[in-house]
Motif scaffolding. Structure first.
Motif, PDB file in Angstrom:
ATOM      1  N   GLU A 369      -6.584  16.053  27.467  1.00  0.00           N
ATOM      2  CA  GLU A 369      -7.477  16.557  28.501  1.00  0.00           C
ATOM      3  C   GLU A 369      -8.679  17.309  27.937  1.00  0.00           C
ATOM      4  OE1 GLU A 369      -7.330  19.365  32.516  1.00  0.00           O
ATOM      5  OE2 GLU A 369      -5.476  18.723  31.556  1.00  0.00           O
ATOM      6  N   LYS A 370      -8.447  18.257  27.016  1.00  0.00           N
ATOM      7  CA  LYS A 370      -9.552  19.063  26.500  1.00  0.00           C
ATOM      8  C   LYS A 370      -9.861  18.761  25.045  1.00  0.00           C
ATOM      9  CE  LYS A 370     -11.338  23.789  26.254  1.00  0.00           C
ATOM     10  NZ  LYS A 370     -11.079  25.224  26.530  1.00  0.00           N
ATOM     11  N   TYR A 371      -8.824  18.770  24.199  1.00  0.00           N
ATOM     12  CA  TYR A 371      -9.014  18.477  22.772  1.00  0.00           C
ATOM     13  C   TYR A 371      -8.210  17.238  22.382  1.00  0.00           C
ATOM     14  CZ  TYR A 371     -10.957  23.203  22.438  1.00  0.00           C
ATOM     15  OH  TYR A 371     -11.724  24.322  22.599  1.00  0.00           O
ATOM     16  N   SER A 372      -8.779  16.426  21.519  1.00  0.00           N
ATOM     17  CA  SER A 372      -8.114  15.193  21.091  1.00  0.00           C
ATOM     18  C   SER A 372      -8.024  15.157  19.568  1.00  0.00           C
ATOM     19  CB  SER A 372      -8.880  13.963  21.591  1.00  0.00           C
ATOM     20  OG  SER A 372      -8.903  13.924  23.001  1.00  0.00           O
ATOM     21  N   LYS A 373      -6.918  14.596  19.088  1.00  0.00           N
ATOM     22  CA  LYS A 373      -6.682  14.466  17.649  1.00  0.00           C
ATOM     23  C   LYS A 373      -7.034  13.057  17.189  1.00  0.00           C
ATOM     24  CE  LYS A 373      -4.704  18.572  16.980  1.00  0.00           C
ATOM     25  NZ  LYS A 373      -5.168  19.578  16.017  1.00  0.00           N
ATOM     26  N   ALA A 374      -7.630  12.972  16.010  1.00  0.00           N
ATOM     27  CA  ALA A 374      -8.013  11.671  15.460  1.00  0.00           C
ATOM     28  C   ALA A 374      -7.496  11.526  14.044  1.00  0.00           C
ATOM     29  CB  ALA A 374      -9.528  11.527  15.466  1.00  0.00           C
ATOM     30  N   SER A 375      -7.181  10.303  13.678  1.00  0.00           N
ATOM     31  CA  SER A 375      -6.774   9.986  12.315  1.00  0.00           C
ATOM     32  C   SER A 375      -7.587   8.788  11.847  1.00  0.00           C
ATOM     33  CB  SER A 375      -5.277   9.682  12.250  1.00  0.00           C
ATOM     34  OG  SER A 375      -4.828   9.686  10.917  1.00  0.00           O
TER      35      SER A 375
END
Length: 556
Positions: A369-375
Motif C-alpha cells: 500500500e505505501k512502501y514496496s520492496k524490490a529485488s
C-alpha cells in the motif's frame, strides 16, 4: 546459444596431453605464473592470515567488545536473515557466548516483513525492549548502507560495530567501527573477525566455524577465488564430517549421504532450506538449527525448514508463471515487474529465474500500500547496483552487489523508478551483453577423457562464480540412443559416440532441462556438444559421464 570456444585449433588439439590441457585451463582462468597456478591448485590456509580490514577499525572494535564484556553490557549480534548472514551470525555469537570472558551476548535475526532488511529502527526498538542493558550491536552481513539506522542507535545510547562485505554507498555510516572486505562473504568476514576476537580475548579455537563460513560463502554466490576459495575448499572438508547436530539433521532430511559434500549440495539443496525460513517465516529457526545441541529439536527444526522450503518452491513456481505471462512475447533490454501478489520473500528468486530465462537485467517488486520492496538481478557486464543508485534520490533505501541488489520505494513512485531505470539501462548496457554466451574452455576429443584426467580436473574444485567448472566441446558426435527421464520428461539421457583414429569411443550424457530437444534428435546426424565431466556413482560402481550444457547440429 552462442559458444565462445577459447581453444579450438585442431592442430593444437592433436598435440594436447593431460598436462597441456591443465595448463590451458589454468591460463583460461588468468593464472599464468607458476606461483599463481600453485596457489590455485594447492590452496593454503595461510592466505587467510592477511590483513583484510583496516587496522584502526579492528582496534576500535576489539577495544569496545572488551569494554562491553568487562562492564557486563549486553551485546547483540544482529545478523542478516539469509544463509550467509545466519552462518556468520552463528560464528560471532558462538565466539562471544562460549568464551571465558563471560560476555552477555544474544543473537538477533530481523523479521523480513516487520523489520525489513538489515539494521532497522524497528529492530533497534525491539532489541531495547527485549534485551535490557544493550549497549553494543554487532551487525553481520549488513550495515554498510545503514547511515540513518546507525545514527538512531547512537541516539539510543547503543554503539554499532558493522561487519559487512557489500559495496560501499556514497556516504558511510558513522559507526563505532567498520569491519569490511569486498574479498570475502559476510560469513567470511565474520569468520576472520571472530578469529581476531578470539586472539584478543585469549579464547580457544572456534570449533568448526570454518565449515559455517564455507556454507555461507558458497550460499552467497561470491566469487570462489582467493580467500573465498580457501574458505570453501577447507570448510567443505570440515562440513562433510561435521559434528553439528543441526547440519547432520539437515543432511538427513535432504537425503544427502555423501562423505564429500560439493558446492552444488550447499547451493542448491541445503542453503535453500536455511534461506526458506527467512523468506516465509522467521530465520531464527535456521539459526537455532545450526546451533542446537539437542538431537530431537534438530530433527524437528530440519523437518520444519524442509516443509517451509516446499511451500517456497510452490510459491515461486506460481509467481514465475505469473511474471512470464506479463512479459509475454515482449522483447526489451530490461525487465521491470511489480504486483500485489508477489511475496517479498521470493522476489529475488523470481528476478533470478527471469534473468536466467530471458537473459536480461530484472527488477521484481512486491507491491504494497505505501512502501514496496524490490529485488534485482543482472547479467554479466551490467552493474545493477550502480544503475539503481542513479535513481536513489527517489528510493527509501538500496544496497547490494553488481549482480544482485534490492531497494525500497514508496509505491506511488514505482512508475517513475521504472522509467528512470529503463533510461539508465538503455544508456549504459551494451547490446553484446544481451546475448547469452557459453564460455567453452577448449575443444576436446573423447579419447582425452580418462580417470587420470578427471582426477586432475578435481583439483580445480570447488567450482562457483569466478571459478566455473571447466566446459569442453566435442564435434561430430553421433547419438547411439536417446530417451527422456525425470518428472514430466524434462531431462535428456543420451548414449554418445565419437571416432578417433578409427576407434569408437562412447560416453553417457545427461542434459538437465533439455527434454524438449528429444523429438528433434536423429541418429543419422552428427552434433556438436558442450559439456562438463562428472563421476556418477551408483551401487558401488563409478564411471565418468558428461553433463550437457548445450547441443547443436555439427553444421550449425
Amino acid at each position: 546459444m552462442k559458444w565462445r570456444v577459447k581453444i579450438q585449433n585442431s592442430k593444437l588439439l592433436s598435440r594436447l596431453n593431460i598436462k597441456k590441457i591443465i595448463e590451458v585451463l589454468l591460463s583460461n582462468r588468468g593464472l599464468e605464473t607458476k606461483k599463481e597456478q600453485e596457489d590455485f591448485l594447492k590452496p593454503s590456509m595461510k592466505l587467510l592470515e592477511q590483513d583484510f580490514f583496516e587496522k584502526k577499525e579492528v582496534e576500535k572494535a576489539l577495544k569496545r567488545i572488551k569494554d562491553a564484556i568487562k562492564k557486563k553490557e549486553t551485546i547483540i549480534v544482529y545478523s542478516d536473515y539469509d544463509a550467509d548472514g545466519i552462518t556468520g551470525g552463528a560464528i560471532v555469537w558462538e565466539t562471544l557466548r562460549d568464551g571465558d570472558g563471560g560476555a552477555s551476548v544474544f543473537p538477533y535475526v530481523p523479521d523480513r516483513i516487520a523489520d525489513g532488511y538489515g539494521l532497522s529502527k524497528n529492530g533497534i526498538d525491539n532489541i531495547k525492549k527485549s534485551y535490557l542493558g544493550t549497549k553494543l550491536i554487532i551487525t553481520v552481513d549488513h550495515g554498510i548502507t545503514a547511515e540513518k539506522q546507525v545514527e538512531y542507535a547512537r541516539e539510543q545510547g547503543i554503539d554499532v560495530i558493522i561487519t559487512d562485505h557489500h559495496t560501499f554507498p556514497p556516504k558511510l555510516p558513522e559507526a563505532l567501527a567498520i569491519i569490511h572486505s569486498l574479498d570475502l562473504s559476510g560469513s567470511g568476514v565474520a569468520y576472520i573477525f571472530s578469529g581476531l576476537i578470539r586472539k584478543s580475548l585469549n579464547l580457544r579455537d572456534g570449533k568448526d566455524h570454518l565449515s559455517l563460513a564455507a556454507f555461507g560463502t558458497i550460499a552467497d554466490l561470491v566469487p570462489l577465488v582467493g580467500p573465498n576459495r580457501v574458505i570453501a575448499a577447507f570448510g567443505l572438508a570440515e562440513l562433510s564430517k561435521t559434528k553439528r547436530i543441526g547440519i547432520r539433521a539437515l543432511l538427513e532430511t535432504s537425503f544427502i549421504e555423501k562423505k564429500k559434500l560439493t558446492p552444488y549440495d550447499v547451493s542448491f539443496i541445503l542453503a535453500p532450506k536455511i534461506n526458506a525460513a527467512g523468506r516465509l517465516t522467521h530465520a531464527l529457526d535456521s539459526l537455532r538449527l545450526l546451533c542446537t545441541k539437542d538431537e530431537k529439536r534438530a530433527g524437528m527444526l530440519a523437518e520444519k525448514l524442509n516443509r517451509v522450503n516446499l511451500d517456497r518452491q510452490q510459491m515461486l513456481a506460481s509467481s514465475v508463471d505469473h511474471a512470464k505471462k506479463i512479459i509475454g512475447g515482449k522483447s526489451a533490454d530490461f525487465i521491470f515487474i511489480s504486483d500485489e501478489s508477489y511475496h517479498e520473500g521470493v522476489i529475488g528468486l523470481i528476478a533470478g529465474k527471469l534473468t536466467e530465462e530471458f537473459y536480461r537485467p530484472s527488477v521484481v517488486i512486491a507491491r504494497k500500500e505505501k512502501y514496496s520492496k524490490a529485488s534485482a538481478r543482472s547479467i554479466a557486464g551490467f552493474n545493477i547496483i550502480d544503475a539503481i543508485r542513479e535513481v536513489s534520490d527517489i528510493l527509501v533505501d538500496c544496497g547490494g552487489h553488481p549482480m544482485a541488489a534490492g531497494f525500497t520505494v514508496e509505491t506511488k513512485n514505482i512508475e517513475t523508478v521504472k522509467k528512470r531505470l529503463q533510461k539508465v539501462v538503455e544508456e549504459k548496457i551494451e547490446k553484446k551483453f544481451l546475448e547469452k554466451v557459453l564460455q567453452v574452455d577448449l575443444e576436446l576429443d573423447f579419447a582425452s577423457i580418462s580417470g587420470d584426467f578427471f582426477q586432475r580436473l578435481e583439483k580445480f574444485a570447488p567450482f562457483g562464480i569466478g571459478n566455473p567448472e571447466p566446459v569442453f566441446s566435442t564435434s561430430k558426435v553421433k547419438i547411439i540412443s536417446a530417451r527422456v527421464i525425470g518428472r514430466d520428461s524434462q531431462h535428456l539421457k543420451l548414449h554418445l559416440q565419437a571416432d578417433k583414429d578409427g576407434e569408437r569411443i562412447t560416453f553417457e550424457a545427461v542434459g538437465f532441462g533439455m527434454g524438449s530437444l528429444y523429438d528433434n534428435l536423429s541418429p543419422a546426424k552428427t552434433y556438436g556438444i558442450a559439456y562438463t565431466i562428472f563421476e556418477n556413482s551408483w551401487n558401488g560402481e563409478s564411471k565418468l559421464q558428461l553433463r550437457l550444457r548445450d547441443i547443436k547440429h555439427s553444421d550449425a
